[in-house]
Design an enzyme around this catalytic site. Structure first.
Site, PDB file in Angstrom:
ATOM      1  N   HIS A   1       0.798  -1.225   0.000  1.00  0.00           N
ATOM      2  CA  HIS A   1       0.000   0.000   0.000  1.00  0.00           C
ATOM      3  C   HIS A   1       0.830   1.273   0.000  1.00  0.00           C
ATOM      4  O   HIS A   1       0.282   2.372  -0.127  1.00  0.00           O
ATOM      5  CB  HIS A   1      -0.938   0.019   1.212  1.00  0.00           C
ATOM      6  CG  HIS A   1      -1.994  -1.038   1.174  1.00  0.00           C
ATOM      7  ND1 HIS A   1      -2.882  -1.167   0.124  1.00  0.00           N
ATOM      8  CD2 HIS A   1      -2.311  -2.026   2.059  1.00  0.00           C
ATOM      9  CE1 HIS A   1      -3.692  -2.186   0.365  1.00  0.00           C
ATOM     10  NE2 HIS A   1      -3.372  -2.722   1.526  1.00  0.00           N
TER      11      HIS A   1
ATOM     12  N   GLU B   1      -5.447 -11.711   8.703  1.00  0.00           N
ATOM     13  CA  GLU B   1      -6.269 -10.520   8.509  1.00  0.00           C
ATOM     14  C   GLU B   1      -7.627 -10.841   7.909  1.00  0.00           C
ATOM     15  O   GLU B   1      -8.247  -9.994   7.272  1.00  0.00           O
ATOM     16  CB  GLU B   1      -5.526  -9.512   7.636  1.00  0.00           C
ATOM     17  CG  GLU B   1      -4.962 -10.070   6.353  1.00  0.00           C
ATOM     18  CD  GLU B   1      -4.120  -9.069   5.575  1.00  0.00           C
ATOM     19  OE1 GLU B   1      -4.147  -7.872   5.903  1.00  0.00           O
ATOM     20  OE2 GLU B   1      -3.436  -9.503   4.629  1.00  0.00           O
TER      21      GLU B   1
ATOM     22  N   ASP C   1      -7.740  -4.731   8.258  1.00  0.00           N
ATOM     23  CA  ASP C   1      -8.380  -5.687   7.350  1.00  0.00           C
ATOM     24  C   ASP C   1      -9.116  -6.777   8.113  1.00  0.00           C
ATOM     25  O   ASP C   1     -10.156  -7.272   7.654  1.00  0.00           O
ATOM     26  CB  ASP C   1      -7.345  -6.306   6.410  1.00  0.00           C
ATOM     27  CG  ASP C   1      -6.992  -5.383   5.253  1.00  0.00           C
ATOM     28  OD1 ASP C   1      -7.772  -4.451   4.982  1.00  0.00           O
ATOM     29  OD2 ASP C   1      -5.948  -5.590   4.614  1.00  0.00           O
TER      30      ASP C   1
END
Length: 237
Positions: A45, A134, A160
């Site tokens: 990310h 996650e 997440d």
């Protein structure tokens, strides 16, 4: 012989680090120079790409910390490139099953233990492999994932995980708290380290007291925005 980061990780010593989304050798060196044990370069990310890794990993190491990559996804090529370009270990996202965990672990290790290709000029001899917990699917396979050969430990992504479980991103949310407790207990039973994102120092201490040993206590983007906002607010008061 001096203890290595890997040996300290496997021994479940408390280790503290930062998360980097800014693709800058200067910024990660500043993070590492604060005395942290590790800095994670977020390839999933964050803004960094493979081309940034040699300079960033070198800067982290020079400042006295260990460079780690959160790779883009659980793919053999992504994992191998991060390790070849100077990261001493990987955090692998989107691992929802023990079968995926075994595949990921194999991508980290050379034959005969795995199937990673040799030749990385910046590669360390014994990298470590942390898979992310996650999702609800990952929680269902915690024990078998932790038992997979080559999986050195877990890393929890609370954001997440909360999205997958449909609950608030709050460690006091009963659904998220129950899920986190399951992870802490499973890792303790397996004798393997567990890492986690903490939003601040107080939450970091809470996770440490719960048994977490790889504790991300800061991130570069958050540090900039929080500090700037606080100082701007003070200046305008």
């Amino acid at each position: 012989m001096a203890a290595t980061f890997r040996s300290r990780l496997v021994a479940r010593e408390a280790l503290y680090g930062a998360w980097s989304v800014i693709p800058s050798a200067l910024s990660v060196r500043l993070l590492a120079a604060t005395g942290l044990d590790y800095v994670v370069i977020d390839l999933q990310h964050g803004g960094a790409t493979e081309a940034d890794l040699p300079a960033m990993t070198s800067a982290i190491r020079v400042a006295g910390a260990t460079p780690i990559a959160r790779v883009r996804h659980a793919h053999t090529a992504d994992i191998g490139r991060a390790l070849d370009l100077g990261c001493e270990g990987v955090i692998v996202p989107n691992v929802d099953s023990a079968a995926q965990a075994r595949q990921v672990a194999g991508a980290v290790r050379y034959p005969p233990a795995g199937y990673r290709s040799a030749g990385g000029v910046l590669a360390v001899r014994e990298p470590f492999c942390l898979v992310m917990a996650e999702s609800a699917e990952a929680l269902a396979e915690l024990d078998t994932t932790l038992a997979a050969d080559g999986v050195d430990g877990l890393y929890v992504g609370p954001r997440d995980l909360s999205l997958s479980l449909g609950c608030e991103l709050d460690p006091d949310d009963p659904v998220l708290d129950e899920a986190l407790q399951r992870v802490w207990v499973a890792c303790a039973a397996a004798g393997k380290p567990v890492g986690v994102h903490a939003t601040d120092g107080a939450i970091a201490r809470r996770y440490r007291d719960a048994g977490c040993t790889l504790i991300t206590t800061a991130d570069d983007a958050g540090a900039i925005t929080r500090h700037t906002t606080a100082q701007f607010t003070l200046a305008r008061a």
